[in-house]
Design a protein around this motif. Structure first.
Motif, PDB file in Angstrom:
ATOM      1  N   THR A  59       0.748  -1.265  -0.137  1.00 19.36           N
ATOM      2  CA  THR A  59      -0.286   0.610   0.214  1.00 19.36           C
ATOM      3  C   THR A  59       1.112   0.882  -0.051  1.00 19.36           C
ATOM      4  O   THR A  59       2.219   1.164   0.067  1.00 19.36           O
ATOM      5  CB  THR A  59      -0.663  -0.059   1.018  1.00 19.36           C
ATOM      6  OG1 THR A  59       0.288  -0.268   2.482  1.00 19.36           O
ATOM      7  CG2 THR A  59      -2.462  -1.338   1.290  1.00 19.36           C
ATOM      8  N   GLY A 100      -4.314   2.230   2.139  1.00 13.10           N
ATOM      9  CA  GLY A 100      -4.293   3.594   0.253  1.00 13.10           C
ATOM     10  C   GLY A 100      -3.154   2.161  -1.122  1.00 13.10           C
ATOM     11  O   GLY A 100      -2.942   2.373  -0.531  1.00 13.10           O
ATOM     12  N   THR A 101      -4.931   2.882  -1.950  1.00 13.31           N
ATOM     13  CA  THR A 101      -3.777   1.248  -2.692  1.00 13.31           C
ATOM     14  C   THR A 101      -4.671   2.707  -3.802  1.00 13.31           C
ATOM     15  O   THR A 101      -5.661   3.492  -4.064  1.00 13.31           O
ATOM     16  CB  THR A 101      -4.642   0.582  -2.782  1.00 13.31           C
ATOM     17  OG1 THR A 101      -5.891   0.452  -2.757  1.00 13.31           O
ATOM     18  CG2 THR A 101      -4.224  -0.358  -1.900  1.00 13.31           C
ATOM     19  N   VAL A 104      -4.667   7.843  -5.007  1.00 14.94           N
ATOM     20  CA  VAL A 104      -5.763   8.734  -4.165  1.00 14.94           C
ATOM     21  C   VAL A 104      -5.153   9.980  -4.336  1.00 14.94           C
ATOM     22  O   VAL A 104      -4.522  10.960  -4.910  1.00 14.94           O
ATOM     23  CB  VAL A 104      -4.592   7.917  -2.881  1.00 14.94           C
ATOM     24  CG1 VAL A 104      -5.224   7.115  -2.364  1.00 14.94           C
ATOM     25  CG2 VAL A 104      -3.448   8.978  -2.737  1.00 14.94           C
ATOM     26  N   ASN A 138      -9.570   7.717  -1.883  1.00 13.07           N
ATOM     27  CA  ASN A 138      -8.782   6.478  -2.935  1.00 13.07           C
ATOM     28  C   ASN A 138     -10.212   6.963  -3.628  1.00 13.07           C
ATOM     29  O   ASN A 138     -10.726   7.814  -3.907  1.00 13.07           O
ATOM     30  CB  ASN A 138      -9.461   5.131  -2.505  1.00 13.07           C
ATOM     31  CG  ASN A 138     -10.454   4.462  -1.789  1.00 13.07           C
ATOM     32  OD1 ASN A 138     -11.583   4.832  -2.261  1.00 13.07           O
ATOM     33  ND2 ASN A 138     -10.506   3.499  -1.114  1.00 13.07           N
ATOM     34  N   GLN A 139      -9.663   5.578  -4.823  1.00  7.32           N
ATOM     35  CA  GLN A 139     -10.654   5.439  -6.705  1.00  7.32           C
ATOM     36  C   GLN A 139     -12.238   5.551  -5.760  1.00  7.32           C
ATOM     37  O   GLN A 139     -12.497   5.760  -6.896  1.00  7.32           O
ATOM     38  CB  GLN A 139     -10.103   5.030  -7.486  1.00  7.32           C
ATOM     39  CG  GLN A 139      -8.758   5.445  -7.776  1.00  7.32           C
ATOM     40  CD  GLN A 139      -7.803   4.407  -8.485  1.00  7.32           C
ATOM     41  OE1 GLN A 139      -7.100   3.080  -8.069  1.00  7.32           O
ATOM     42  NE2 GLN A 139      -8.252   4.418  -9.971  1.00  7.32           N
ATOM     43  N   VAL A 144      -9.327   7.211   3.009  1.00  7.52           N
ATOM     44  CA  VAL A 144      -8.680   6.477   3.431  1.00  7.52           C
ATOM     45  C   VAL A 144      -6.963   7.406   4.463  1.00  7.52           C
ATOM     46  O   VAL A 144      -6.626   6.179   5.653  1.00  7.52           O
ATOM     47  CB  VAL A 144      -6.989   6.923   2.073  1.00  7.52           C
ATOM     48  CG1 VAL A 144      -5.665   6.339   2.986  1.00  7.52           C
ATOM     49  CG2 VAL A 144      -7.678   6.094   0.773  1.00  7.52           C
TER      50      VAL A 144
END
Length: 165
Positions: A59, A100-101, A104, A138-139, A144
């Protein structure tokens, strides 16, 4: 940061955006300023997931999440308030809500109400330590991280003889 201070007070928003996007620490972390309003009152920043900004569990590094939001309120207020004010980052904290991936994003805004409060609190030369809350999503628009940035703001004393009739 001295170079950024110079550019933030003497250059346009779009020029600073270009400079910041080529700033070594941002380039190395995969951070990009996507939008900076011409009046400096809104900034949107993003960080995409890269092989070089992942931590041991895959992450975003917490430090990278913080760095993507770090100098912006200070730089925005330096430009908006002008040379009559001293503006510094004083303190910060960040609370990591979920890993978080992907990409962001965070949006920071300066409102009229914030500016009025700053002017009221500093009108007699007092220091003012406002807190600015910053959220990183995030998306999927899931929270996050939440950060609090504390700034030091003080109106500079007038220069003797200046503005005299």
């Amino acid at each position: 940061m001295g170079m950024l201070r110079k550019f933030s007070t003497s250059h346009s928003a779009q020029k600073l955006k270009r400079i910041m996007n080529w700033y070594g620490p941002y380039l190395g972390a995969g951070v990009k300023i996507e939008y900076l309003a011409d009046d400096w009152r809104e900034l949107r920043v993003a960080m995409s997931m890269k092989w070089y900004n992942r931590n041991a569990v895959g992450t975003h590094f917490g430090g990278s999440l913080y760095s993507m939001i770090d100098p912006h309120y200070m730089l925005m207020l330096m430009k908006i308030l002008g040379n009559d004010y001293i503006v510094w980052d004083k303190a910060a904290s960040i609370n990591f809500i979920k890993p978080g991936t992907g990409t962001v994003r965070s949006t920071m805004k300066i409102t009229d109400e914030m500016l009025v409060k700053i002017q009221q609190e500093t009108q007699h030369g007092e220091k003012y330590l406002p807190n600015f809350e910053v959220e990183i999503f995030n998306q999927k628009n899931e929270l996050v991280a939440q950060a609090v940035k504390t700034l030091y703001i003080k109106r500079k004393p007038p220069i003797p003889g200046e503005n005299s009739v």
